[in-house]
Write an enzyme that holds these catalytic residues in place. Structure first.
Site, PDB file in Angstrom:
ATOM      1  N   LYS A  83       1.017  -1.265   0.047  1.00 41.38           N
ATOM      2  CA  LYS A  83      -0.121   0.012   0.034  1.00 41.38           C
ATOM      3  C   LYS A  83       1.052   1.201  -0.136  1.00 41.38           C
ATOM      4  CE  LYS A  83      -4.546  -0.734   2.272  1.00 41.38           C
ATOM      5  NZ  LYS A  83      -5.292  -0.504   3.535  1.00 41.38           N
TER       6      LYS A  83
HETATM    7  O1  G3P Z   1      -8.552  -0.095   4.156  1.00 40.39           O
HETATM    8  C1  G3P Z   1      -8.760   0.990   4.598  1.00 40.39           C
HETATM    9  C2  G3P Z   1      -9.312   0.954   5.905  1.00 40.39           C
HETATM   10  O2  G3P Z   1      -8.961   0.362   6.845  1.00 40.39           O
HETATM   11  C3  G3P Z   1      -9.844   2.269   6.352  1.00 40.39           C
HETATM   12  O3  G3P Z   1     -10.778   2.207   7.225  1.00 40.39           O
HETATM   13  O4  G3P Z   1     -12.502   2.684   8.986  1.00 40.39           O
HETATM   14  O5  G3P Z   1     -10.188   3.631   9.351  1.00 40.39           O
HETATM   15  O6  G3P Z   1     -11.764   4.582   7.607  1.00 40.39           O
HETATM   16  P1  G3P Z   1     -11.232   3.185   8.128  1.00 40.39           P
END
Ligand code: G3P
Length: 215
Positions: A83
């Site tokens: 990533k």
């Molecule tokens: O894959 C990216 C994800 O983990 C972000 O999720 O819930 O932290 O916005 P969030």
């Protein structure tokens, strides 16, 4: 649409993998930090469970640092992709890594233009963050729809991972938008299985079976 699990928790990965529905895993530094283990230790164990793509995030801000980290992360297991955050330095890193044959997942993508740039640089995956856009009053899923539409129009091979999904309807919406992959938190994956009518149905069948089992 393939389902990935968005976690670094190996117990959760093992459990969902047992269901036979898991095509890959995505992690990020925040998810790994919840586990209280090193990135390498987590990734080695995840790679022992899952044969599909596993995303591991580079944290350097400069292109050379990102490339160094990416080579190291990718060497942990053949199914690890890296990533890389959506910045000018990140695009340069993705471009060079794609020429080296290292798979990348361009992350922290919040617009169709950013996704278009990621695809042009040669990213294997692009991750629009739906929930974080919703959080600031935007329509995160509309961005996924735009990206899928543009990629389809031009036959771009970069795969769209709907990320930052917060609830089961996000998964349905990602599928309807044509995302190639939804990366789903463990709690959301568990809720996807559940339906009260399923529970009521099982209870009723068991009750009725009790009436006939000795006949
Ligand atoms: O894959 C990216 C994800 O983990 C972000 O999720 O819930 O932290 O916005 P969030």
């Amino acid at each position: 649409m393939k389902l990935f699990l968005d976690t670094a928790n190996v117990d959760h990965i093992r459990e969902i993998n047992e269901w036979g529905v898991l095509s890959g895993v995505t992690t990020n530094p925040s998810l790994v930090s919840k586990e209280g283990r090193s990135m390498r230790e987590c990734l080695e164990e995840i790679a022992g469970i899952v044969s599909g793509p596993i995303s591991a995030e580079a944290v350097s801000q400069d292109t050379e640092g990102m490339i160094r980290e990416a080579r190291e992360l990718a060497s942990i297991a053949e199914n690890i992709n890296v990533k890389i955050p959506m910045t000018p330095q990140g695009l340069a890193a993705v471009s060079r890594l794609s020429k080296e044959g290292i798979k990348t997942n361009m992350t922290l993508v919040f617009s169709a233009n950013q996704a278009l740039l990621a695809a042009a640089a040669g990213a294997t995956f692009v991750s629009p963050f739906v929930g974080r856009l919703d959080d600031i009053g935007n329509n995160g899923m509309a961005v996924v729809e735009e990206i899928v539409d543009i990629f389809d129009t031009y036959g771009l091979t970069t795969q769209v991972i709907a990320a930052s999904l917060r609830h089961p309807m996000h998964v349905v919406q990602a599928a309807r938008a044509g995302a190639h992959i939804a990366t789903v938190p463990y709690e959301v994956m568990v809720r996807m299985v559940q339906h009260p009518l399923t529970d009521i149905g099982i209870r009723k069948f068991l009750e009725d079976y009790e009436k006939i089992k000795d006949l």
